[in-house]
Write a protein that holds these residues in place. Structure first.
Motif, PDB file in Angstrom:
ATOM      1  N   MET A 168       6.715  -1.956   2.209  1.00 19.35           N
ATOM      2  CA  MET A 168       5.611  -1.121   1.724  1.00 19.35           C
ATOM      3  C   MET A 168       4.404  -1.990   1.376  1.00 19.35           C
ATOM      4  N   MET A 169       3.220  -1.541   1.769  1.00 18.06           N
ATOM      5  CA  MET A 169       1.993  -2.171   1.303  1.00 18.06           C
ATOM      6  C   MET A 169       1.710  -1.678  -0.110  1.00 18.06           C
ATOM      7  N   ASN A 170       0.876  -2.408  -0.836  1.00 16.19           N
ATOM      8  CA  ASN A 170       0.561  -1.979  -2.200  1.00 16.19           C
ATOM      9  C   ASN A 170      -0.926  -2.147  -2.460  1.00 16.19           C
ATOM     10  N   TRP A 171      -1.456  -1.293  -3.338  1.00 17.15           N
ATOM     11  CA  TRP A 171      -2.891  -1.277  -3.600  1.00 17.15           C
ATOM     12  C   TRP A 171      -3.377  -2.571  -4.246  1.00 17.15           C
ATOM     13  N   GLN A 172      -2.513  -3.265  -4.966  1.00 19.83           N
ATOM     14  CA  GLN A 172      -2.907  -4.515  -5.606  1.00 19.83           C
ATOM     15  C   GLN A 172      -3.446  -5.503  -4.564  1.00 19.83           C
ATOM     16  N   LYS A 173      -2.731  -5.644  -3.460  1.00 22.57           N
ATOM     17  CA  LYS A 173      -3.153  -6.570  -2.421  1.00 22.57           C
ATOM     18  C   LYS A 173      -4.151  -5.925  -1.461  1.00 22.57           C
ATOM     19  N   LEU A 174      -3.954  -4.659  -1.165  1.00 24.56           N
ATOM     20  CA  LEU A 174      -4.832  -3.968  -0.221  1.00 24.56           C
ATOM     21  C   LEU A 174      -6.283  -3.972  -0.681  1.00 24.56           C
ATOM     22  N   LEU A 175      -6.504  -3.970  -2.001  1.00 21.55           N
ATOM     23  CA  LEU A 175      -7.858  -3.898  -2.540  1.00 21.55           C
ATOM     24  C   LEU A 175      -8.320  -5.252  -3.065  1.00 21.55           C
ATOM     25  N   SER A 176      -7.953  -6.301  -2.363  1.00 22.72           N
ATOM     26  CA  SER A 176      -8.307  -7.659  -2.773  1.00 22.72           C
ATOM     27  C   SER A 176      -9.824  -7.857  -2.781  1.00 22.72           C
ATOM     28  N   PRO A 177     -10.388  -8.326  -3.907  1.00 20.86           N
ATOM     29  CA  PRO A 177     -11.827  -8.583  -3.986  1.00 20.86           C
ATOM     30  C   PRO A 177     -12.206  -9.979  -3.511  1.00 20.86           C
ATOM     31  N   ALA A 178     -11.212 -10.811  -3.152  1.00 24.56           N
ATOM     32  CA  ALA A 178     -11.495 -12.166  -2.680  1.00 24.56           C
ATOM     33  C   ALA A 178     -12.254 -12.099  -1.357  1.00 24.56           C
ATOM     34  N   ARG A 179     -13.023 -13.147  -1.077  1.00 25.90           N
ATOM     35  CA  ARG A 179     -13.854 -13.170   0.116  1.00 25.90           C
ATOM     36  C   ARG A 179     -13.300 -14.146   1.159  1.00 25.90           C
ATOM     37  N   LEU A 180     -13.372 -13.766   2.410  1.00 17.44           N
ATOM     38  CA  LEU A 180     -12.975 -14.649   3.504  1.00 17.44           C
ATOM     39  C   LEU A 180     -13.853 -15.897   3.486  1.00 17.44           C
ATOM     40  N   GLY A 181     -13.221 -17.073   3.461  1.00 17.86           N
ATOM     41  CA  GLY A 181     -13.964 -18.318   3.458  1.00 17.86           C
ATOM     42  C   GLY A 181     -14.408 -18.780   2.096  1.00 17.86           C
ATOM     43  N   SER A 182     -13.967 -18.097   1.037  1.00 25.05           N
ATOM     44  CA  SER A 182     -14.377 -18.475  -0.318  1.00 25.05           C
ATOM     45  C   SER A 182     -13.179 -18.401  -1.244  1.00 25.05           C
ATOM     46  N   ASN A 183     -13.193 -19.237  -2.276  1.00 23.41           N
ATOM     47  CA  ASN A 183     -12.128 -19.202  -3.280  1.00 23.41           C
ATOM     48  C   ASN A 183     -12.466 -18.259  -4.435  1.00 23.41           C
ATOM     49  N   HIS A 184     -13.692 -17.725  -4.418  1.00 29.45           N
ATOM     50  CA  HIS A 184     -14.120 -16.823  -5.491  1.00 29.45           C
ATOM     51  C   HIS A 184     -13.453 -15.465  -5.324  1.00 29.45           C
ATOM     52  N   SER A 185     -12.845 -14.941  -6.376  1.00 25.60           N
ATOM     53  CA  SER A 185     -12.111 -13.681  -6.258  1.00 25.60           C
ATOM     54  C   SER A 185     -12.462 -12.672  -7.349  1.00 25.60           C
ATOM     55  N   SER A 186     -13.576 -12.875  -8.034  1.00 28.55           N
ATOM     56  CA  SER A 186     -13.964 -11.951  -9.100  1.00 28.55           C
ATOM     57  C   SER A 186     -14.372 -10.606  -8.527  1.00 28.55           C
ATOM     58  N   ILE A 221      -4.089  11.847   0.193  1.00 31.07           N
ATOM     59  CA  ILE A 221      -3.229  11.772  -0.990  1.00 31.07           C
ATOM     60  C   ILE A 221      -1.834  12.304  -0.670  1.00 31.07           C
ATOM     61  N   ALA A 222      -1.770  13.387   0.109  1.00 27.22           N
ATOM     62  CA  ALA A 222      -0.472  13.965   0.457  1.00 27.22           C
ATOM     63  C   ALA A 222       0.373  13.013   1.298  1.00 27.22           C
ATOM     64  N   ASN A 223      -0.293  12.118   2.046  1.00 24.86           N
ATOM     65  CA  ASN A 223       0.414  11.198   2.932  1.00 24.86           C
ATOM     66  C   ASN A 223       0.338   9.749   2.445  1.00 24.86           C
ATOM     67  N   GLU A 224       0.080   9.559   1.149  1.00 26.46           N
ATOM     68  CA  GLU A 224      -0.072   8.207   0.618  1.00 26.46           C
ATOM     69  C   GLU A 224       1.155   7.345   0.901  1.00 26.46           C
ATOM     70  N   GLU A 225       2.336   7.883   0.720  1.00 28.74           N
ATOM     71  CA  GLU A 225       3.546   7.093   0.931  1.00 28.74           C
ATOM     72  C   GLU A 225       3.665   6.631   2.373  1.00 28.74           C
ATOM     73  N   GLN A 226       3.365   7.534   3.326  1.00 27.31           N
ATOM     74  CA  GLN A 226       3.431   7.166   4.736  1.00 27.31           C
ATOM     75  C   GLN A 226       2.373   6.128   5.079  1.00 27.31           C
ATOM     76  N   LEU A 227       1.199   6.250   4.468  1.00 23.75           N
ATOM     77  CA  LEU A 227       0.125   5.289   4.716  1.00 23.75           C
ATOM     78  C   LEU A 227       0.513   3.901   4.220  1.00 23.75           C
ATOM     79  N   LEU A 228       1.089   3.826   3.045  1.00 23.68           N
ATOM     80  CA  LEU A 228       1.490   2.536   2.487  1.00 23.68           C
ATOM     81  C   LEU A 228       2.676   1.931   3.226  1.00 23.68           C
ATOM     82  N   ALA A 229       3.459   2.784   3.853  1.00 28.67           N
ATOM     83  CA  ALA A 229       4.597   2.288   4.637  1.00 28.67           C
ATOM     84  C   ALA A 229       4.198   1.940   6.062  1.00 28.67           C
ATOM     85  N   GLY A 230       2.935   2.218   6.414  1.00 29.73           N
ATOM     86  CA  GLY A 230       2.482   1.955   7.780  1.00 29.73           C
ATOM     87  C   GLY A 230       3.089   2.903   8.786  1.00 29.73           C
ATOM     88  N   GLU A 231       3.454   4.101   8.333  1.00 30.20           N
ATOM     89  CA  GLU A 231       4.164   5.049   9.195  1.00 30.20           C
ATOM     90  C   GLU A 231       3.358   6.296   9.525  1.00 30.20           C
TER      91      GLU A 231
END
Length: 441
Positions: free
Chosen positions: A1-19, A309-319
């Motif tokens: 399962m994917m999770n919103w914690q990682k899916l919504l990462s504020p870090a930037r490609l090519g940078s160590n800044h993650s605020s 919202i109704a399909n959140e579980e399927q979306l997070l499972a990649g299904e």
């Protein structure tokens, strides 16, 4: 399962800044600003949406289409964000409006890699490489060949957003991983596509490591080598795009007098149940279209957000199977399907549009024939003195740094495709005339 914690990462490609950011302006909001102020986005104002080189200024270009898609995606992202917040599904560092900002930025950029002349430009590039002399492709690997033979504006867009040419540092525009993952509609390379018959992919071989990095940081589920499940917010961006072009294509058709307003009205009315009496007495077609569009958008946004919202579980499972609009309740999905079908049959195949697209093929062919012959010569040369006068001039035109002597042929081709894809319709047509004239002398 994917999770919103990682899916919504504020870090930037090519940078160590993650605020996430402060004072209400998050990294996600900054993504939108970086895209909209870019020259690549600005050039969309003179690129085809559906009707090439329109003389009517009311007709949509890639720029106005992208702005409208970003508005729709923002609204759906906000609705979904609040619903997820109510369910306590969002991580602590993310607010409901952050999903709106991510969706809006990804949608704003969704067509940024498209070549001139719309999809005709994509087909023309693919066809040139498919029909080119074997010497042009012989030195390339199968994966590199696949990139060119199935050239995709989506992959070109990911390259543009992440290539160092668009910024001082590695990572290009240095967008957040969340926005980049939400942008990648087809998170796989051409040769690793799970749907090869559709000829759709999201990253060239040169950007495959960055695709892998985006997938790693956001936690996209791996489906094989350089192939991943979609980020859930991709479905919102895709739905926003479908909603806009299905309805707006017909509006443009009405503006160009290719379609009668009654067609638009007949499509929309089954989805609207509270039409005021004033509507039936109104004589202005534009005002009636504005009313119908507003009502249908309101219903579509709510219904699509509900489906997410109704399909959140399927979306997070990649299904999730198919598009999000396929899971929308009520008459909306049928309306969108009928609108797209009508557009394909009555608008996209309009004779004037087809004539210009045939010309677009000839235009792209002239450019590729000239530039790719130069790339082959540069690839085989060991010094500038070995280049023909013509090859040297083409190298100056595109950029000496982009076409290095004895450079890898695949890399040279990508630099040429960067140059061509960045052209507006007008510039491509003018340059083709200039090149054609010089060839005739």
């Amino acid at each position: 399962m994917m999770n919103w914690q990682k899916l919504l990462s504020p870090a930037r490609l090519g940078s160590n800044h993650s605020s996430v950011g402060e004072f209400g302006r998050s990294n996600f909001h900054k993504d939108y600003d970086r895209i909209i102020f870019s020259s690549a986005f600005r050039r969309l104002q003179r690129k085809t949406q559906v009707h090439p080189l329109p003389e009517n200024d009311n007709i949509h270009t890639r720029l106005t289409h992208s702005l409208e898609v970003s508005c729709v995606a923002r609204s759906m992202g906000l609705m979904v964000g609040h619903r997820l917040a109510e369910k306590k599904h969002l991580p602590d560092h993310v607010e409901a409006d952050h999903l709106a900002a991510i969706s809006q930025a990804a949608a704003l950029a969704h067509d940024i890699g498209n070549p001139p002349f719309g999809h005709a430009g994509e087909y023309a590039i693919r066809q040139w490489f498919a029909e080119a002399d074997e010497k042009f492709l012989a030195p390339l690997s199968d994966a590199q060949r696949a990139d060119l033979l199935t050239f995709e504006g989506n992959a070109q867009g990911f390259r543009l957003l992440t290539n160092k040419r668009t910024g001082l540092h590695d990572g290009g525009m240095r967008l957040t991983y969340a926005t980049l993952a939400s942008f990648i509609k087809y998170p796989w390379t051409a040769i690793d596509s799970p749907f090869p018959e559709k000829r759709k992919f999201g990253a060239f071989q040169q950007e495959a490591p960055m695709l892998a990095k985006v997938a790693e940081v956001t936690g996209l589920i791996s489906r094989g080598t350089h192939c991943y499940a979609r980020h859930p917010l991709v479905y919102l961006v895709e739905a926003a795009d479908d909603i806009c072009y299905a309805l707006i294509d017909i509006e443009d058709g009405i503006e160009l007098e290719l379609v009668d307003f009654q067609v638009f009205e007949n499509l929309i009315m089954p989805c609207i149940h509270d039409v005021p009496g004033e509507y039936h007495h109104e004589q202005s077609v534009p005002r009636k279209m504005n009313f119908l569009r507003g009502r249908i958008m309101t219903g579509l946004l709510a219904a699509t957000s509900d489906a997410f919202i109704a399909n959140e579980e399927q979306l997070l499972a990649g299904e999730m199977t198919g598009e999000l609009l396929n899971h929308v309740d009520g008459p909306y999905n049928d309306m969108i399907l009928r609108a797209k079908e009508f557009s394909e049959q009555q608008i996209i195949l309009n004779r004037r549009k087809v004539q210009i697209e045939v010309g677009a093929f000839a235009c792209i062919e002239v450019l590729l024939e000239t530039f790719c012959r130069t790339a082959l010569e540069i690839h085989q040369a060991h010094s500038e003195s070995e280049l023909s006068y013509r090859a040297a001039r083409v190298r100056e035109l595109i950029g000496r740094d982009d076409l290095p002597i004895n450079g890898g042929l695949y890399d040279l081709y990508l630099s040429i495709l960067d140059y061509i894809s960045g052209m507006t319709d007008d510039f491509a047509a003018r340059l083709t005339r200039d090149i054609g004239g010089s060839q005739g002398r």
